[in-house]
Design a protein around this motif. Sequence first.
Motif, PDB file in Angstrom:
ATOM      1  N   UNK A 233       0.882  -1.167   0.000  1.00  0.00           N
ATOM      2  CA  UNK A 233       0.000   0.000   0.000  1.00  0.00           C
ATOM      3  C   UNK A 233       0.917   1.213   0.000  1.00  0.00           C
ATOM      4  N   UNK A 238      -3.252   0.652   8.154  1.00  0.00           N
ATOM      5  CA  UNK A 238      -4.487   0.016   8.604  1.00  0.00           C
ATOM      6  C   UNK A 238      -4.138  -0.856   9.799  1.00  0.00           C
ATOM      7  N   UNK A 287     -12.576   1.327   7.328  1.00  0.00           N
ATOM      8  CA  UNK A 287     -11.807   2.204   6.446  1.00  0.00           C
ATOM      9  C   UNK A 287     -10.844   1.432   5.554  1.00  0.00           C
ATOM     10  N   UNK A 288     -10.500   2.061   4.439  1.00  0.00           N
ATOM     11  CA  UNK A 288      -9.541   1.491   3.495  1.00  0.00           C
ATOM     12  C   UNK A 288      -8.483   2.556   3.160  1.00  0.00           C
ATOM     13  N   UNK A 289      -7.220   2.174   3.126  1.00  0.00           N
ATOM     14  CA  UNK A 289      -6.183   3.184   2.857  1.00  0.00           C
ATOM     15  C   UNK A 289      -6.336   3.866   1.500  1.00  0.00           C
ATOM     16  N   UNK A 290      -6.722   3.129   0.464  1.00  0.00           N
ATOM     17  CA  UNK A 290      -6.805   3.761  -0.859  1.00  0.00           C
ATOM     18  C   UNK A 290      -7.977   4.726  -0.961  1.00  0.00           C
ATOM     19  N   UNK A 291      -8.888   4.704  -0.009  1.00  0.00           N
ATOM     20  CA  UNK A 291     -10.082   5.545  -0.119  1.00  0.00           C
ATOM     21  C   UNK A 291     -10.187   6.612   0.964  1.00  0.00           C
TER      22      UNK A 291
END
Lengths: 345, 345, 345, 345
Positions: A233, A238, A287-291
Motif C-alpha cells: 500500500x 491500517x 476504512x480502506x487506505x486507498x479511499x
Amino acid sequence: MSKIPVAILGATGTVGQKFIVLLQNHPHFEIRELVASPRSAGKPYAEAASWKQDIPVPEDIAGKIVKSLDETLESTILFSGLDSSVAGEAETRFAEAGHFVISNSKNHRMDKDVPLVIPEINPDHFEIIRKQPYKGAIITNSNCSTMFIAMALAPLHKAFGVEAVQATTMQAISGAGYPGVPSIDILGNVVPFIGGEEDKVETEPQKILGTLAGDHIDHAPFPVSAQCTRVPVFDGHTETLSIKLGKKASVDEVKEVLRNFRGMPQEKKLHSAPEFPILVTEQEDRPQPARDIWLQGGMSTVVGRVRECPVLDIKMTILGHNTVRGAAGAAILNAEAMVALGYIS
Amino acid sequence: MSKIPVAILGATGTVGQKFIVLLQNHPHFEIRELVASPRSAGKPYAEAASWKQDIPVPEDIAGKIVKSLDETLESTILFSGLDSSVAGEAETRFAEAGHFVISNSKNHRMDKDVPLVIPEINPDHFEIIRKQPYKGAIITNSNCSTMFIAMALAPLHKAFGVEAVQATTMQAISGAGYPGVPSIDILGNVVPFIGGEEDKVETEPQKILGTLAGDHIDHAPFPVSAQCTRVPVFDGHTETLSIKLGKKASVDEVKEVLRNFRGMPQEKKLHSAPEFPILVTEQEDRPQPARDIWLQGGMSTVVGRVRECPVLDIKMTILGHNTVRGAAGAAILNAEAMVALGYIS
Amino acid sequence: MSKIPVAILGATGTVGQKFIVLLQNHPHFEIRELVASPRSAGKPYAEAASWKQDIPVPEDIAGKIVKSLDETLESTILFSGLDSSVAGEAETRFAEAGHFVISNSKNHRMDKDVPLVIPEINPDHFEIIRKQPYKGAIITNSNCSTMFIAMALAPLHKAFGVEAVQATTMQAISGAGYPGVPSIDILGNVVPFIGGEEDKVETEPQKILGTLAGDHIDHAPFPVSAQCTRVPVFDGHTETLSIKLGKKASVDEVKEVLRNFRGMPQEKKLHSAPEFPILVTEQEDRPQPARDIWLQGGMSTVVGRVRECPVLDIKMTILGHNTVRGAAGAAILNAEAMVALGYIS
Amino acid sequence: MSKIPVAILGATGTVGQKFIVLLQNHPHFEIRELVASPRSAGKPYAEAASWKQDIPVPEDIAGKIVKSLDETLESTILFSGLDSSVAGEAETRFAEAGHFVISNSKNHRMDKDVPLVIPEINPDHFEIIRKQPYKGAIITNSNCSTMFIAMALAPLHKAFGVEAVQATTMQAISGAGYPGVPSIDILGNVVPFIGGEEDKVETEPQKILGTLAGDHIDHAPFPVSAQCTRVPVFDGHTETLSIKLGKKASVDEVKEVLRNFRGMPQEKKLHSAPEFPILVTEQEDRPQPARDIWLQGGMSTVVGRVRECPVLDIKMTILGHNTVRGAAGAAILNAEAMVALGYIS
C-alpha cells in the motif's frame, strides 16, 4: 503578526518533503531554512532532493540552498525528520542552542523530560519541557503506527479505562522512507516484520496516555501487544485492534465516545487540526487506505467495524495517513499547539 | 489396484481448477467427470472454463465434456468446489445417491453429523459419517483461513491447552474466486472485511479440535476472535495469532511442540501429505506469501516469529497456501485418508 | 562422463541465484565454486546471499564458502552474473587464465572478437573465439529484453528479411537486481526509463542476426527503435513489436514461420533447450507475464496477437522470462551448446 | 448569470462519478438531475452508487433521487457517461427532445454529423451540429487513449505534418469501469489486449485532426498503429509514441512546438482549461502515472523523453489522467467551449 521562521531538518527525506508540502501557505510558519546531510548541503533543494510528492517542488523552495546539519541556524522552530542515526545528537545540540526542536524522530521520545504529545490527548505534557536543561526544548510526536492507536484509545481510556490492547498493523511502504522497501520484497507480498516497530507501539501509547507527575510522566499501566507487518500500500496504515476495557461498554457507547472526542486543537481551531479527530464509519468494509486517508486533510483517524470481541471486549479497524497525521502533520500540529499555548512566540 | 474414479463438482471455478491441477498423475484417483453449472454443461472443458492456473489445461481434461449438476454421476468420490449458493442441496442429493462427497464448501461444515476434518488433527471424526442418513456420505474440510489456525493450535491444545485466540488475517485475492475482487478495490489497498469469513474462523477451529462423542462432536470451548482482511497478494493467507494457553510454556517449548507435530497422513505417508505439517522458521521477517507458500508442495503451515505476547501468552505469524492446503489439497488429503482408513475402497 | 566443474561469478546477486537454481541436478555441470565481492568472500553462501528465490538455498550450496573475485579458480566454465562495474576487467582476467567465461554481463557483448550468441540463431558465431587473445575465452548472451526480440526476428529475417523494428518493452522488476527498484517508485506506477537499456535493444539484435566474416561479425543492417519501461510485474518482460519486412508476408505466413522455428539446441536436444523456442498463441489476450513465463521451463519466447500493422507490416506482443531465458538460462544454454559443438570438454 | 442546469447520464458509473466530482462548485453548471439504469432509478444517489472516488459523495448529491433513462429530463445539458450498450439509442432520443448531449461514449463519435472535439484542437468542428436533424445536438469527446495522442499530434501536425504514428499504451484499470478488471487478471501482470481500444486509437485522431468540409469532416490521412495494454496502475494512461513527420524537425524544435501549444480554452480562459495543454518534462524518467497525472488539475498532457527515432522521426512518452482529461473533464471542457462560443446559452 509576522510569521515564525522555521527550519526543516532532514529536508530531503520522505518526512522532510512532507513537511515542505504541508507548510505551503501556512498562516503562522514560514520555511526559512532547509537542512540536510553534508552530501546535500550547498546544493539547491530541487537538485539535492529525490522529490517523491504528488505536487512539484514549490517554487520558493526549489532554489533554496540546503544547509548542513553542523551549521548555525536562525529559525525559531526546527521541524525534525532526521534519520535516527543522527537525530539524537543533533537535536540535543540544537535545543542547547536555543531552538524549539519539534521532532518526528524516535530518539528522544522516551526521554524522561521530553514530552511525547498528541495535542488532542495530552497537551499538558508540554509543561515538562521546563525540566529540560536546554535553552530551547525538544518536543516529540509518536511513531506513525502508535498515533492512530493512541487516538482511538484516548477517549476510551478516559470513559471506560483501557486494560489491554492487541494490535496488528498493515503498514504502507511510504513509512520506510526512500529508497526504503525494495519492490522485490513487497510486490504481491506481506512482510511480517518491521525492525523496532513493535517495541514502539507497545510502549509509546502508555506515555501519551500517562499522567504528568512533576518532573516525569507516570505511564498508563496497560499492556499493548503489537504485530507489525508491511503491505503493498502506498500511504496509510491500517490496524486491527482488540481492547479490554476497565468498565463494560456497549458497541454503541464505544462509538458514541469515539465520535464525541475533541481536544484543544479543535477548541482553539488550530490551523492543521481536523474538525473531528476521530471519524467513525458505519460502512462494513471501511476504512480502506486507498479511499479514506485524505479525509480531513489526512489529519483524522478513521475507525470502522466497531464490534464485540469474544476474547477481549471491543474490536475495530483503524486507519490513518502515516506521513501526514502519523508524521509531519503531527509535528506541525504540536508546533501550532505550543504557539497557541504560549510556549513559543 | 485400479484407480478410483472421481468427479469434480464446480470444475470450472477457481477451486475446481486447483483440484484438476493437483490430481494430475495422482496414484489413486482418476478424474472421470467434470461437473458444473448448466451454463457450462455440454461444452468441452477448455472452452467452458476461464482457466487461471499457471500450467495449461491438461490435455486429457481439455476436451472432456462438462456435465451438468443435475445429471447422474458414476464416480465414487465427488470433490466439491461448488459455490455455496448451490452446494448445500446438491451435495445432499449426491450423498443420498451413494457418492462420497468430499467438500470444500461451507454449507454442511457445521452439520451435526458431518465431519469437519484435517487428517493430521481429527481423523477419528470421520467415524461420524456412520450417523448420516445417506447411502454415501458428506465430508468437509475447513475454511481456508481456519486451516492454518487449526494446524497451529492443534499441537498446542494437546500439549498446553488453548484458552483463547486472537487472529488477524491478511488474505490473498485467489480466495475470492473469479472474477472475485475487482482490481479497483484492492490494488494498493487493504479491505478490512470479507463477508462471512470471521464467523467461520471463530467457530470452525473448536469443532476440528473437538471430541467425538457418539453421535456428535463436543466442540472445544475456547473463544476465537477474528479480524479478516483482504490484501493485494495473489496466493497465500498470512495470519497473526495471539494465544492464551492453559499451562504456561516458553517460546522454545512452543516451537518444539509445533516442530514435532505429526499425524496419520505422515504416519501412513499419504500421497499429498507434507513430510512436516508445520514448518517453524527462525528468520525474523518470515513467513511471507510471495516466498514461502510452495514449501512442501503448498501443503504445509509455515510458522514464524514465535514470541511472548504481553496480553495473552504467545504470539506468532502463520502462513499457508489458501487454494492448496486451504482448499483443494485439503479435500484431496481427506479422500486419501478415508481410503487409507478403509472408509472408501 | 564426469561432470564439468563450473563456478558462478557474482553468485550472491539475482542472476547468480538463478544460476544456482537452474544448475540443480544438471546432467553435465556441477557447481564447484561460488565467487562474489570481497564483502561476501569467506562466508558460507547462505549467510552471504540475500536469497530471493522461491525454493530454499540448496543444501549443498548453503554451506559452501564464497570465494573472492581475486582468487585463482579451478573450474572449467565460469558463469558470470557480475555487475557491470567489475565484469569487464574480471572476465578478461579469467579468460586470460584459461577459463571459459560464459557471461550474462554487458561489458564484452559488443567486443569485436566476442560472440553474442543465442544458440538457436547464431551458433556459428562461437567460432570467433579463436580470434581471441586468451588462453580461455569470453562468450556472451544478450540483454534480457533483446533476447525475445532477437528470437522473434530470427525466423522472420531468414524468411522475409527484416528492414525495421519498433519495440516498446514493459519490463519486470526482477531485471533490476536487488535491492533494485524501490517500491515507492513502482507500486501502481510505470517508469518510462531504464538506464542504458534502449541502447542495448537497439544494437544487439543486429550483431546476433549478423554474419560471421572471418575475424568479425557483419551486423545486420536494419534499425531498431526501442522504448523501455518498467512495470509492477515480478518476472517476465512483455514487449510490443512492429516490424517492416523485406518481402510482404501474410499474418498466417508469419505465424507459420515463427511456429516452425528450430535451431541446434532442439536438434541436439540440449538439456536446457525448449522443445519449441517460439510458442505462438491464438488467445487474443495473451501472452501475459503472470500466466505464461514458465511455459517450457521459462525457456521459450511466447508470441501473441500477430496482426497487420498499418504503419510497418506486422505487429505482435512477445513475452519471455527475463531471468531464465533472458539471463541465467541463456548462459547455461550457451555452455551446453559449446560442449555439444566440441568447444568445451 | 444563473447556472445552466445539467444532468448526468450513467451517473452511478465510474465516469458518472467523476462528472459529479469535477462539477462541484462549477461556476456555470449545476447538477440538476442524475440519471441511471432502471435498477438504480428511484433510489437516493448514495444508495444507488458504489462510490469509488477519493472524496465522499457531495452532500447535495447524496440524497438526490436517481431518475431513469426513460424519463423526461429538464436539464439543458446532458453529460453522458452511459455504457455503450445503451448510449447510442438514448443519446439520439435526448437530442431529438432538444437537449445538448455532451457524450463520453463511443457510439456516435464516428457519425458523419457528430463532432468529435478537443477544444484546443478543433473547436470549429462544433459547427457541424447544425447539420444534425435534432432539435438539440450530440457532441462527443475522444476515447481516453486517443485524447493524449491527439493532443501531442495536433501542434506537430500543424507545424510539420504528421505522416505516420506508432503507439503502445499502458492503460490504468480505472478506464475499465467498475467492477472492471478482476484483480486476479492484473495484479503483477500486463494484459496485452483491451477490446475495441486499438480500433478507436487508430481512427479517432484522424477525425479530430481533420478538416471541416461543409457537411462532413475530411479525416487527416496518416495511419496510426496502436498496441493497447492494461497495467496495474490505478489512474493514468502512459503511452509511447513514434511519429513520422512531413518535414524534418529537430528534437528541440519538436519540444518548442509542443510547449507553445495553446487553443481557444486557454485564450478564453475556460474554467476547466489547463493553463498549458501540454507540459514537456526534461526529467529522463518522467512522466509517470503515480506522480504526474494531477498536474494542472488532471487536465494536461505530459510529454517526456522526446528524442530521435531510428525508424520513424521522433519518439516520446506521453501521459494523461484517463478519467479526467481523458473522459469526464473532456466532456465538461467541451460544454464550456460551447457556452463560450454561443452554441449553448
